[in-house]
Design an enzyme around this catalytic site. Structure first.
Site, mmCIF file in Angstrom:
data_model
loop_
_atom_site.group_PDB
_atom_site.id
_atom_site.type_symbol
_atom_site.label_atom_id
_atom_site.label_comp_id
_atom_site.label_asym_id
_atom_site.label_seq_id
_atom_site.Cartn_x
_atom_site.Cartn_y
_atom_site.Cartn_z
ATOM 1 N N CYS A 1 22.578 -0.593 -5.474
ATOM 2 C CA CYS A 1 23.791 -1.306 -5.882
ATOM 3 C C CYS A 1 24.463 -1.822 -4.616
ATOM 4 O O CYS A 1 24.163 -1.377 -3.526
ATOM 5 C CB CYS A 1 24.747 -0.342 -6.592
ATOM 6 S SG CYS A 1 24.013 0.469 -7.995
ATOM 7 N N ARG B 1 21.299 -6.726 -4.343
ATOM 8 C CA ARG B 1 21.041 -5.283 -4.422
ATOM 9 C C ARG B 1 21.116 -4.796 -5.861
ATOM 10 O O ARG B 1 20.858 -3.633 -6.150
ATOM 11 C CB ARG B 1 22.036 -4.517 -3.561
ATOM 12 C CG ARG B 1 22.025 -4.893 -2.091
ATOM 13 C CD ARG B 1 23.080 -4.115 -1.340
ATOM 14 N NE ARG B 1 22.766 -2.700 -1.359
ATOM 15 C CZ ARG B 1 21.985 -2.095 -0.467
ATOM 16 N NH1 ARG B 1 21.441 -2.807 0.505
ATOM 17 N NH2 ARG B 1 21.731 -0.825 -0.551
ATOM 18 N N TRP C 1 22.881 -1.994 -10.214
ATOM 19 C CA TRP C 1 21.529 -2.012 -10.783
ATOM 20 C C TRP C 1 21.421 -0.694 -11.547
ATOM 21 O O TRP C 1 21.457 0.376 -10.935
ATOM 22 C CB TRP C 1 20.454 -2.095 -9.700
ATOM 23 C CG TRP C 1 19.090 -2.329 -10.261
ATOM 24 C CD1 TRP C 1 18.536 -3.532 -10.625
ATOM 25 C CD2 TRP C 1 18.097 -1.345 -10.575
ATOM 26 N NE1 TRP C 1 17.268 -3.346 -11.112
ATOM 27 C CE2 TRP C 1 16.968 -2.022 -11.112
ATOM 28 C CE3 TRP C 1 18.042 0.028 -10.456
ATOM 29 C CZ2 TRP C 1 15.818 -1.356 -11.526
ATOM 30 C CZ3 TRP C 1 16.890 0.697 -10.871
ATOM 31 C CH2 TRP C 1 15.795 0.004 -11.391
ATOM 32 N N ASN D 1 26.552 4.215 -5.139
ATOM 33 C CA ASN D 1 25.200 3.668 -5.025
ATOM 34 C C ASN D 1 24.268 4.854 -4.884
ATOM 35 O O ASN D 1 24.465 5.704 -4.023
ATOM 36 C CB ASN D 1 25.104 2.768 -3.778
ATOM 37 C CG ASN D 1 23.695 2.240 -3.585
ATOM 38 O OD1 ASN D 1 22.900 2.216 -4.517
ATOM 39 N ND2 ASN D 1 23.386 1.818 -2.373
ATOM 40 N N GLY D 2 23.266 4.979 -5.775
ATOM 41 C CA GLY D 2 22.317 6.087 -5.657
ATOM 42 C C GLY D 2 22.163 6.798 -6.985
ATOM 43 O O GLY D 2 22.482 6.264 -8.046
ATOM 44 N N GLU E 1 -0.958 -9.725 -2.015
ATOM 45 C CA GLU E 1 0.422 -10.210 -1.836
ATOM 46 C C GLU E 1 0.662 -11.440 -2.710
ATOM 47 O O GLU E 1 1.689 -11.587 -3.349
ATOM 48 C CB GLU E 1 0.661 -10.517 -0.366
ATOM 49 C CG GLU E 1 1.850 -11.402 -0.027
ATOM 50 C CD GLU E 1 3.205 -10.838 -0.459
ATOM 51 O OE1 GLU E 1 3.271 -9.686 -0.886
ATOM 52 O OE2 GLU E 1 4.198 -11.598 -0.405
ATOM 53 N N LYS F 1 3.604 -11.594 -5.587
ATOM 54 C CA LYS F 1 4.638 -12.649 -5.563
ATOM 55 C C LYS F 1 4.684 -13.375 -6.898
ATOM 56 O O LYS F 1 5.734 -13.630 -7.464
ATOM 57 C CB LYS F 1 4.332 -13.684 -4.481
ATOM 58 C CG LYS F 1 4.910 -13.503 -3.120
ATOM 59 C CD LYS F 1 6.380 -13.321 -3.119
ATOM 60 C CE LYS F 1 6.856 -12.075 -2.445
ATOM 61 N NZ LYS F 1 6.235 -10.955 -2.046
ATOM 62 N N GLU G 1 6.080 -11.119 -9.768
ATOM 63 C CA GLU G 1 7.489 -10.701 -9.746
ATOM 64 C C GLU G 1 8.460 -11.846 -9.967
ATOM 65 O O GLU G 1 9.594 -11.602 -10.329
ATOM 66 C CB GLU G 1 7.815 -9.939 -8.466
ATOM 67 C CG GLU G 1 7.836 -10.718 -7.205
ATOM 68 C CD GLU G 1 8.315 -9.859 -6.023
ATOM 69 O OE1 GLU G 1 7.676 -9.953 -4.964
ATOM 70 O OE2 GLU G 1 9.304 -9.124 -6.135
ATOM 71 N N HIS H 1 -18.602 -6.410 -9.572
ATOM 72 C CA HIS H 1 -18.574 -5.009 -10.045
ATOM 73 C C HIS H 1 -17.607 -4.854 -11.210
ATOM 74 O O HIS H 1 -17.169 -3.751 -11.513
ATOM 75 C CB HIS H 1 -18.172 -4.096 -8.870
ATOM 76 C CG HIS H 1 -19.134 -4.167 -7.727
ATOM 77 N ND1 HIS H 1 -20.367 -3.538 -7.738
ATOM 78 C CD2 HIS H 1 -19.070 -4.872 -6.563
ATOM 79 C CE1 HIS H 1 -21.004 -3.823 -6.623
ATOM 80 N NE2 HIS H 1 -20.254 -4.626 -5.893
ATOM 81 N N LYS I 1 16.656 -6.090 -4.943
ATOM 82 C CA LYS I 1 16.119 -6.351 -3.613
ATOM 83 C C LYS I 1 15.723 -5.063 -2.905
ATOM 84 O O LYS I 1 14.763 -5.030 -2.167
ATOM 85 C CB LYS I 1 17.154 -7.089 -2.752
ATOM 86 C CG LYS I 1 16.665 -7.445 -1.365
ATOM 87 C CD LYS I 1 15.434 -8.345 -1.398
ATOM 88 C CE LYS I 1 14.913 -8.657 -0.012
ATOM 89 N NZ LYS I 1 13.611 -9.355 -0.059
HETATM 90 C C1 AGP Z 1 8.456 -7.775 -2.555
HETATM 91 O O1 AGP Z 1 8.481 -9.143 -2.913
HETATM 92 C C2 AGP Z 1 9.168 -6.911 -3.560
HETATM 93 N N1 AGP Z 1 10.528 -7.292 -3.718
HETATM 94 C C3 AGP Z 1 8.991 -5.426 -3.278
HETATM 95 O O2 AGP Z 1 7.624 -5.125 -3.457
HETATM 96 C C4 AGP Z 1 9.397 -4.957 -1.862
HETATM 97 O O3 AGP Z 1 8.497 -5.455 -0.904
HETATM 98 C C5 AGP Z 1 9.308 -3.420 -1.841
HETATM 99 O O4 AGP Z 1 10.224 -2.916 -2.795
HETATM 100 C C6 AGP Z 1 9.615 -2.821 -0.466
HETATM 101 O O5 AGP Z 1 10.930 -3.145 -0.077
HETATM 102 P P1 AGP Z 1 11.363 -2.858 1.456
HETATM 103 O O6 AGP Z 1 10.497 -3.731 2.314
HETATM 104 O O7 AGP Z 1 12.813 -3.207 1.514
HETATM 105 O O8 AGP Z 1 11.109 -1.402 1.717
#
Ligand code: AGP
Length: 618
Positions: free
Chosen positions: A2, A27, A76, A102-103, A487, A491, A494, A510, A613
């Site tokens: 958050c 966040r 969040w 937050n947490g 990767e 991308k 998500e 395989h 994020k």
């Molecule tokens: C990446 O596009 C995602 N948002 C997610 O996988 C992110 O890389 C992962 O949560 C790690 O976050 P960080 O690099 O802040 O630790």
């Protein structure tokens, strides 16, 4: 996961809080709220489910009396859905006390039962309200917010950053943190608190980062930091190196578009100050030569995109090849549950853009508790993971706001390579000329990424519009191209919400080749024919195998690779580079494609559904 903001000073706090929250929305953006102690000494509060704009509209139509002491929160959801009641701030002590959090408070259920049996009632399903009611009870007993905070936080288990203010103590905001971020902004006659520096960077770049199990009290006159037992703690100040403009979109259509365009600078800025006369020397690592000379094994831990920066052969292959020290790669959330063998000669390297990912943080703590040395590669100054590590190498990608990580990814690979070359120098594993050859490759990367952006952005935008109705995309790569395939798939998943999967090209026969049907789009990262002729030939035959079954192949291949032309439906070109450096270029078209497809589908590129994020809960 958050965003939190606090303010005390001479100015009306509402706009300060709201603009701070706007910079923290990445966040979490399920709901938002603010609380203010107004000029009459009353505590006013407003909170709404939905994005910050919903709260702003509500305040515009039903104004809240302003005041110079305030706290704000963007959420969040963890405990309790994203509703008005579950939004923060939460009130207690006859609505004279406001709390944001937050947490996750892991023992909130038993605390709630204790309070309910003492006659307290609750209005939400959140763990935060339990902390608020507990704090209210302590405040009613002591009449001092800091003492009440101390009595409260020592009963909480889990991860929390808490901020609170009480109507009877205007001009005071108190905060506490455990396993969750909190930084202090130092102004002239005013002070700020925030989850990260974006909360207050438009007002001040002078900051303090408080440590684990510490309490901070801010007033317009000053800041006091104490530990949970009341002892005063000295805290290291730092300067924020980027300004508010950098945290804004700067005219770009989305943060992601801005951040992909910044990929060249992210690499260039991460290299800055770390290469002297063609040799890598990382100033932050001065004095640690013995540590690096003595290690016998390295383990790289991360999550999501950060994991792909080190996964497969990219980070691992390069560092192992250069340092001759065995390197393992592990998903942070798996690491500590497999009872890994760790010794003082093990270096655990964590990679995290936010520096707050709970999975990675807990893995780092585990590593330290079990005797390993720890090094953090992080993009956020003053974040928790770097503060829990023995050594830090910051990436200098600047604030990455879009949930989908792009520029931080290329900066993370760059930092890993710098670290590998730095260690290789210390251990004498590479000669100065071998190091300077790799340094030259690294220094050429920003311009090469820029060239990909200049020459392929339009082509890829068209491609993504043609593919707007796609329901599934596969990604193939070999060797250092394999983690890039992973990767690219992440991308796409998500931010476009469609099925995407990355495979090692050699794995195709395989099983995964069964997925190929007429029209199935497949991106293939093609190794250089100059540097890896054998791998190039194998990948070209993989392309023939899937085309024979109707796949639509989009090849990412280096300039001049003509063998791929008759095999692929589309070819996206990247400049020539050494095999270890190709991933930094091959990933750029995949970032552009994911963004283009999300835009073609009219989706929120920066704040995709269900995500935040920084994943600050396990
Ligand atoms: C990446 O596009 C995602 N948002 C997610 O996988 C992110 O890389 C992962 O949560 C790690 O976050 P960080 O690099 O802040 O630790």
């Amino acid at each position: 996961m958050c965003g939190i903001v606090g303010y005390v000073g001479p100015r009306p706090s509402q706009e300060i809080l709201l603009s701070g929250l706007a910079r923290l929305e990445y966040r979490g953006y399920d709901s938002a709220g603010i609380a203010v102690i107004d000029g009459q000494g009353d505590l006013g509060m407003r909170k709404r489910a939905g994005k910050l704009s919903v709260l702003r509209d509500d305040l515009a139509s039903h104004p809240l009396a302003d005041g110079t002491t305030g706290i704000g929160h963007t959420r969040w959801a963890t405990h309790g859905g994203p509703t008005d009641e579950n939004a923060h701030p939460h009130l207690a002590d006859d609505d004279k006390l406001a709390v944001i959090h937050n947490g996750i408070i892991e023992n909130f259920a038993e605390l709630k039962a204790e309070l309910e049996s003492a006659g307290y009632a609750f209005r939400s399903q959140t763990d935060t309200e339990v902390a608020a009611v507990l704090l209210g009870r302590e405040y009613a007993a002591s009449g001092d917010l800091v003492d009440a905070f101390r009595a409260t936080v020592t009963r909480l288990e889990g991860a929390f950053t808490l901020l609170a203010m009480h109507r009877d103590q205007p001009g005071l905001v108190v905060g506490a943190r455990r396993n969750s971020p909190l930084v202090i902004g130092l102004g002239e006659g005013e002070n700020f608190l925030g989850s990260d520096v974006a909360a207050f960077v438009e007002h001040t770049r002078h900051a303090l980062a408080i440590g684990q199990d510490q309490i901070v009290a801010i007033t317009p006159e000053g800041v006091e930091v104490t530990d949970f037992h009341g002892a005063v703690v000295e805290v290291e100040p730092f300067e924020v190196t980027w300004d508010a403009a950098a945290a804004d979109k700067g005219g770009w259509r989305s943060f992601m578009a801005k951040e992909v365009a910044e990929e060249p600078e992210a690499v260039a800025n991460t290299l800055l100050g770390r290469i002297r006369n063609g040799v890598v020397e990382i100033p932050e690592l001065d004095g640690l030569d013995d540590l690096f000379a003595g290690i016998t094994r390295m383990v790289v831990i991360a999550a999501g995109t950060a994991a792909y920066a080190s996964d497969g052969h990219v980070g691992k292959y390069a560092i192992e090849q250069w340092t001759r020290v065995p390197v393992e790669v592990e998903l942070a959330h798996e690491f500590r549950y497999r009872d890994p063998v760790l010794t003082p000669e093990t270096l655990v390297i964590s990679i995290s853009q936010s520096g707050e990912t709970m999975d990675t943080l807990m893995a780092v703590k585990y590593a330290r508790e079990h005797g390993a040395k720890t090094l953090s590669i992080c993009n956020t100054q003053g974040a928790t993971i770097p503060r829990e590590s023995d050594a830090i190498v910051y990436t200098h990608a600047g604030p990455e706001v879009a949930v989908a990580s792009t520029k931080a990814f290329v900066a993370q690979i760059t930092a890993l390579y710098l670290l590998g070359l730095h260690i290789a120098r210390i251990r004498g594993a590479l000669s100065p000329s071998e190091i300077s050859q790799s340094v030259r490759e690294l220094e050429a990367i920003p311009a090469k990424i820029r060239k990909v952006l200049d020459t392929e952005t339009e082509h890829i935008a068209q491609l993504s519009h043609w593919m707007a109705d796609t329901r599934s995309v596969l990604f193939l790569g070999r060797h250092v191209g394999y983690p890039i395939a992973l990767e690219g798939a992440l991308k796409l998943k998500e931010i476009t919400y469609i099925h995407a999967e990355g495979f090692a090209a050699g794995e195709l026969k395989h099983g995964p080749i069964a997925l190929i049907e007429p029209g199935q789009p497949v991106f293939v990262i093609v190794p250089s024919p100059r540097e890896s002729a054998l791998l190039h030939a194998k990948v070209v035959s993989n392309i023939e195998e899937i085309r024979a079954r109707g796949a639509r192949v989009i090849a990412i291949a280096e300039e001049g690779d003509v063998a791929v032309l008759p095999k692929a439906d589309e070819v996206l070109r990247i400049p020539l580079a050494g095999p270890l450096f190709e991933p930094l270029l091959a990933v750029v078209p995949l970032h552009l494609f994911a963004m283009g497809l999300a835009e073609a589908k009219g989706l929120d590129v920066d704040q995709p559904r269900n995500l935040a994020k920084s994943v600050t809960v396990e």
